[in-house]
Every structure is written in C-alpha cells, then in structure tokens.
Scaffold this active site. Structure first.
Site, PDB file in Angstrom:
ATOM      1  N   ASP A 151      -8.002   1.337  -5.067  1.00  0.00           N
ATOM      2  CA  ASP A 151      -9.208   0.920  -4.335  1.00  0.00           C
ATOM      3  C   ASP A 151     -10.172   2.105  -4.244  1.00  0.00           C
ATOM      4  O   ASP A 151      -9.833   3.137  -3.666  1.00  0.00           O
ATOM      5  CB  ASP A 151      -8.800   0.461  -2.924  1.00  0.00           C
ATOM      6  N   HIS A 187       0.831  -1.207   0.000  1.00  0.00           N
ATOM      7  CA  HIS A 187       0.000   0.000   0.000  1.00  0.00           C
ATOM      8  C   HIS A 187       0.861   1.249   0.000  1.00  0.00           C
ATOM      9  O   HIS A 187       1.620   1.463   0.940  1.00  0.00           O
ATOM     10  CB  HIS A 187      -0.817   0.078   1.287  1.00  0.00           C
ATOM     11  N   ARG A 224      -0.606  -0.790  -4.484  1.00  0.00           N
ATOM     12  CA  ARG A 224      -1.895  -0.099  -4.483  1.00  0.00           C
ATOM     13  C   ARG A 224      -1.626   1.365  -4.155  1.00  0.00           C
ATOM     14  O   ARG A 224      -0.896   1.653  -3.200  1.00  0.00           O
ATOM     15  CB  ARG A 224      -2.801  -0.731  -3.426  1.00  0.00           C
ATOM     16  N   TRP A 231     -18.415   4.380   2.470  1.00  0.00           N
ATOM     17  CA  TRP A 231     -17.049   4.814   2.782  1.00  0.00           C
ATOM     18  C   TRP A 231     -16.070   3.765   2.298  1.00  0.00           C
ATOM     19  O   TRP A 231     -14.909   3.905   2.295  1.00  0.00           O
ATOM     20  CB  TRP A 231     -16.878   5.075   4.281  1.00  0.00           C
ATOM     21  N   GLU A 234      -3.017  -9.361  -1.276  1.00  0.00           N
ATOM     22  CA  GLU A 234      -2.796  -8.071  -0.612  1.00  0.00           C
ATOM     23  C   GLU A 234      -1.919  -8.273   0.624  1.00  0.00           C
ATOM     24  O   GLU A 234      -2.070  -9.252   1.345  1.00  0.00           O
ATOM     25  CB  GLU A 234      -4.138  -7.465  -0.193  1.00  0.00           C
ATOM     26  N   ARG A 282     -11.955 -10.998  -4.371  1.00  0.00           N
ATOM     27  CA  ARG A 282     -11.142 -10.594  -3.217  1.00  0.00           C
ATOM     28  C   ARG A 282     -11.513 -11.302  -1.915  1.00  0.00           C
ATOM     29  O   ARG A 282     -10.849 -11.114  -0.887  1.00  0.00           O
ATOM     30  CB  ARG A 282     -11.319  -9.085  -2.987  1.00  0.00           C
ATOM     31  N   HIS A 286      -8.157 -10.315   0.030  1.00  0.00           N
ATOM     32  CA  HIS A 286      -8.092  -9.217   0.982  1.00  0.00           C
ATOM     33  C   HIS A 286      -7.009  -9.548   2.014  1.00  0.00           C
ATOM     34  O   HIS A 286      -6.975 -10.655   2.538  1.00  0.00           O
ATOM     35  CB  HIS A 286      -9.468  -9.151   1.655  1.00  0.00           C
ATOM     36  N   TYR A 293     -10.562   7.816   4.047  1.00  0.00           N
ATOM     37  CA  TYR A 293     -10.168   6.497   4.532  1.00  0.00           C
ATOM     38  C   TYR A 293      -9.330   5.828   3.440  1.00  0.00           C
ATOM     39  O   TYR A 293      -9.693   5.846   2.272  1.00  0.00           O
ATOM     40  CB  TYR A 293     -11.413   5.656   4.816  1.00  0.00           C
ATOM     41  N   HIS A 316     -13.169   1.848  -2.826  1.00  0.00           N
ATOM     42  CA  HIS A 316     -13.888   1.658  -1.570  1.00  0.00           C
ATOM     43  C   HIS A 316     -15.383   1.930  -1.700  1.00  0.00           C
ATOM     44  O   HIS A 316     -15.998   2.579  -0.840  1.00  0.00           O
ATOM     45  CB  HIS A 316     -13.254   2.503  -0.447  1.00  0.00           C
ATOM     46  N   GLU A 368     -14.160  -8.016  -1.015  1.00  0.00           N
ATOM     47  CA  GLU A 368     -13.615  -8.132   0.344  1.00  0.00           C
ATOM     48  C   GLU A 368     -14.721  -8.176   1.398  1.00  0.00           C
ATOM     49  O   GLU A 368     -14.503  -8.695   2.481  1.00  0.00           O
ATOM     50  CB  GLU A 368     -12.609  -7.013   0.646  1.00  0.00           C
ATOM     51  N   GLU A 405     -10.467  -1.541  -7.755  1.00  0.00           N
ATOM     52  CA  GLU A 405     -11.135  -2.367  -6.739  1.00  0.00           C
ATOM     53  C   GLU A 405     -12.392  -1.696  -6.186  1.00  0.00           C
ATOM     54  O   GLU A 405     -12.391  -0.478  -5.958  1.00  0.00           O
ATOM     55  CB  GLU A 405     -10.116  -2.586  -5.604  1.00  0.00           C
TER      56      GLU A 405
HETATM   57  C1  GCO Z   1      -8.432  -3.105   1.559  1.00  0.00           C
HETATM   58  C2  GCO Z   1      -9.593  -2.616   2.338  1.00  0.00           C
HETATM   59  C3  GCO Z   1      -9.396  -2.346   3.771  1.00  0.00           C
HETATM   60  C4  GCO Z   1     -10.755  -2.314   4.455  1.00  0.00           C
HETATM   61  C5  GCO Z   1     -10.673  -2.824   5.823  1.00  0.00           C
HETATM   62  C6  GCO Z   1     -12.001  -2.790   6.520  1.00  0.00           C
HETATM   63  O1  GCO Z   1      -8.570  -3.131   0.364  1.00  0.00           O
HETATM   64  O2  GCO Z   1      -7.450  -3.466   2.169  1.00  0.00           O
HETATM   65  O3  GCO Z   1     -10.464  -1.819   1.639  1.00  0.00           O
HETATM   66  O4  GCO Z   1      -8.663  -1.200   3.986  1.00  0.00           O
HETATM   67  O5  GCO Z   1     -11.297  -1.056   4.458  1.00  0.00           O
HETATM   68  O6  GCO Z   1     -10.160  -4.101   5.760  1.00  0.00           O
HETATM   69  O7  GCO Z   1     -11.940  -3.534   7.652  1.00  0.00           O
HETATM   70 MG    MG Z   2     -10.423  -2.643  -0.385  1.00  0.00          MG
END
Ligand code: GCO
Ligand code: MG
Length: 403
Positions: free
Chosen positions: A211, A122, A147, A403, A340, A284, A313, A159, A213, A263, A237
């Site tokens: 990502d 990341h 990522r 989010w 990941e 994922r 994930h 986030y 999200h 995920e 993602e």
């Molecule tokens: C990822 C995720 C995480 C999630 C988290 C929630 O791709 O790693 O989006 O950051 O937000 O695992 O619990």
């Molecule tokens: Mg994610």
C-alpha cells in the site's frame, strides 16, 4: 411493515465505531456500520439530524426506493459523510430483509459463487528483518496473502508501519493529528529491496501486496511499479491519489504490476473512468463508505465488464458489521478478488457478536439469517467515544503532503 425507530450507537472498544440500528413495528431489526475514521461524529449528526427523521414510518422492505430517496432527495450528492450514512441505512435494511426471508444475506444476493473468501493480512516492521518475521507469523497462521509495509531508513515514522513490533500502526489515542515527515526518494529506493528479501525468503507462492497510501506522483508510481515487477505483487495499492483518474493511464503504460485503488471512493463515479479504461485491476471501495450493498453492487457489476475484481477495504477502523456484510458480498460477487482483513481486538469482537469465521487464510460466511453480525448495546455503553485523529504528512521541507 414500518420503520418504528432508528438510532445511532457510538462505542469505542479500543477505537471508535458508529452503528445504526433500525427497528420495525414488527420487532425485527437490522444494523449497519456508519464508521468514518476520524470523522465519526459528522456521520452521527448527519444520520440523527437529517436521515433518521425521514425514515420513520417508511416500509423497510423498499430498500431501493429508500436509497434513492436519501441520495437524490438530499440534492447534495455523494461525499464520504453522506454516503457512509446512506450505507449504514442500506446495510441495516438488507439485514432486515434477509432476516425476514429467513436467509443469510449471500443467499438473497444470488447465492454462493465460492466456498470461502481469500483474505490478506498486514505485516509491518520497523526494518526489513522485523517485517520478514511478521510475514512468517502470518504464513504460520495460514494466510495465503500478506500486505507488507516496512520502515524506511531515514524516515522516522510512517503511517501503515507500527513503531514497535506487535503495536497497532495507527495510535488510537491521538487526540489531534500527529505530523509525520515523508521522503519519496528514500521510500522509492527502499521498497524494491524489501520485496527482493520477501521473495528470497518465502519463494514465489505467497501473494504479496503493498500500500503506497497515495504518496507518489504518477511517474514515481510508474517507476515503483516497474522496479517491483520481478517480485510479481498481487497488487500495488493507492500508488497516487485518484481525484485525477487519468493519472492511472500514465502508470498503466509503464508497468504490468497490478493496480488497486478506491478505499476513499464513495461512489461509482469516482471509479467509472478508471474501470472503463481498464487502468486498474482491483476496486477497493467497500460497503460502509460507498452507499452500502445497493450501490457497491453496481460498482462491482460495472467492474466485472472490464476484468476488474473486488478487493474490499477491511482495516480495523471498519466495524465487524461492515466486515460481516462484506463477507456475504464477497461470497456472492462473481468478480471477487480478495478481502482485506485486520483482526479486531477481543473487546470489539465481544461488542459485535458475529458468525463469520477465519480459517486457513480465508473467511467462511455464516448461515444466520441477515448479515450475521449483532451489537451488544449494554457492553457498547462501557466504551464511551473518545476523539481520535489520523496523522498528516509533510515533506522534509515542511510542505503538506498526502499521507
Ligand atoms: C488500508 C488503509 C487503511 C486506511 C485507514 C484510514 O489499506 O487498510 O490504507 O490503513 O489508512 O482505513 O481510515
Ligand atoms: Mg490502503
């Protein structure tokens, strides 16, 4: 052979982890990850009150039967709490079975399909320049895939993006959910600039991922997919929430950017339509949140029929137990894509001794019988549970958003 005891261990070496330990009457034991970020104690209660009492006296070798007993037998199917609890049991039982066989888990699954497992790290930064520095650090550390998430001008806090360099992007001390303000238009205008800068500095070889999200609508996701096509992402993602699986059909018609999702899925049925229509490229869903090895193997097998590959994930809110088991799965599964990886803190690694190792952007699976991860229960006691919450997002006018 019988299950003699089972109990949960909650520990917080920097963040909360729930572990299930199952002990047999022959003295063998196995452990499974039961961590559901922000909802940890719900899984503990489900396990302690409803699952563990039914396990005592059962033959731990009957993994398949126990899985169906917990899934069908409860009448109330699926759901993240239930499926995380079942996953923890399943992972612990595979650990026991592999120990009994004297084999590392990947051997029991069918042996190695590859020598090493490619991971993505990341990189986050408050702006594009800070982000590029983080990408450079990852490249220097040997990562082949990164990522990339950057702050967006005009959005105070996102986030997935650390506020300060080197800080985690998800403060572990948020007792109650923090509220962020989200602007889709600002975000959509910014992301293509980020990836243009990444390609300009790092060239074509680095695998880059992003990502979203779940924050876009299908047509917005289609636009983003098209806008980043010149930078050939490894994947985009969670570009939309996937309760409505058909949404991905719309996105797919517009863009060749590969799509990853799953995920938050907890069963094959969350992914079935997406896979069968070939609307996604990577699934994922990981072991801890979707019923463990027994169920995720079925997801991976279905995916394989449709050229969909795995991309589990693997953030730090899944414990090293999940990561260790995932590395065995990744080493075996024929349709592996990528794994990941966010490094755990050293305190977490000490609580969970393990035999997997990171080398040059890849994981190498260990050879210890079982899944190769243990828990130091004495050390775990030094880190008591502390409530921690994930944030929520609102649009600029106050509307609650994804989010
Ligand atoms: C990822 C995720 C995480 C999630 C988290 C929630 O791709 O790693 O989006 O950051 O937000 O695992 O619990
Ligand atoms: Mg994610």
């Amino acid at each position: 052979m019988k299950i003699e005891r089972a109990y949960t261990i909650v520990t917080s070496p920097g963040r909360n982890f729930v572990t299930l330990k199952i002990v047999t009457d022959q003295g063998e034991y196995g452990i499974g990850d039961a961590t559901l970020n922000g909802r940890e104690m719900a899984v503990v209660a489900y396990l302690e009150e409803h699952v563990i009492p039914t396990l005592i006296g059962r033959d731990p070798q009957r993994i398949e039967d126990i899985w169906h007993y917990l899934y069908r037998g409860a009448y109330w199917r699926r759901g993240p709490v239930t499926m995380t609890a079942i996953a923890a049991v399943d992972m612990a039982l595979w650990d026991i079975k592999a120990k009994l066989a004297g084999m590392p888990l990947y051997q029991l699954l069918g042996g190695k399909s590859r020598d090493r497992v490619m991971v993505y790290g990341h990189a986050t930064g408050r702006d594009i320049d800070a982000c590029l520095e983080e990408v450079a650090r990852h490249v220097d550390e040997g990562y082949k895939a990164v990522r990339i998430q950057a702050g967006v001008p005009g959005i105070a806090s996102i986030y997935g993006v650390a506020k300060k360099d080197g800080e985690p992007y998800e403060p572990a001390d948020a007792d109650l959910p923090a509220e962020h303000v989200w602007s889709t238009s600002k975000y959509l205008n910014h992301v293509p600039k980020l990836f243009a800068a990444v390609r300009e500095r790092f060239g074509d070889d680095l695998h880059v991922l992003h990502d979203v999200h779940h924050r876009l609508t299908p047509i917005e996701a289609a636009r983003l997919g098209k806008d980043v096509e010149p930078y050939h992402l490894f994947w985009l993602e969670d570009c939309v929430p996937a309760e409505n699986q058909e949404a991905f059909g719309l996105i797919r018609q517009h863009t060749t950017t590969p799509l990853a999702v799953g995920e938050v899925f907890n069963s094959l049925f969350d992914a079935k339509t997406l896979i069968e229509n070939q609307w996604i490229d990577y699934i994922r869903t990981t072991l801890t949140h979707a019923g463990g090895i027994t169920h995720v193997r079925r997801i991976a097998d279905l995916a394989g029929l449709y050229h969909v590959r795995t991309g589990f994930h693997g953030p730090t809110d899944l414990s090293p137990v999940c990561l260790g088991a995932a590395i065995h799965f990744d080493t075996w599964v024929p349709n592996f894509g990528i794994q990941e990886y966010m490094p755990h803190t050293s305190a977490t690694d000490e609580v969970f001794p393990h035999d997997y190792r990171f080398e040059n952007g890849h994981f190498i699976v260990g050879e210890t019988p079982g899944h190769g991860v243990d828990i130091d229960e004495q050390l775990a006691k030094q880190y008591p549970y502390k409530r921690a919450s994930l944030p929520v997002n609102r649009l600029e006018d106050g509307t609650l958003w994804h989010w």
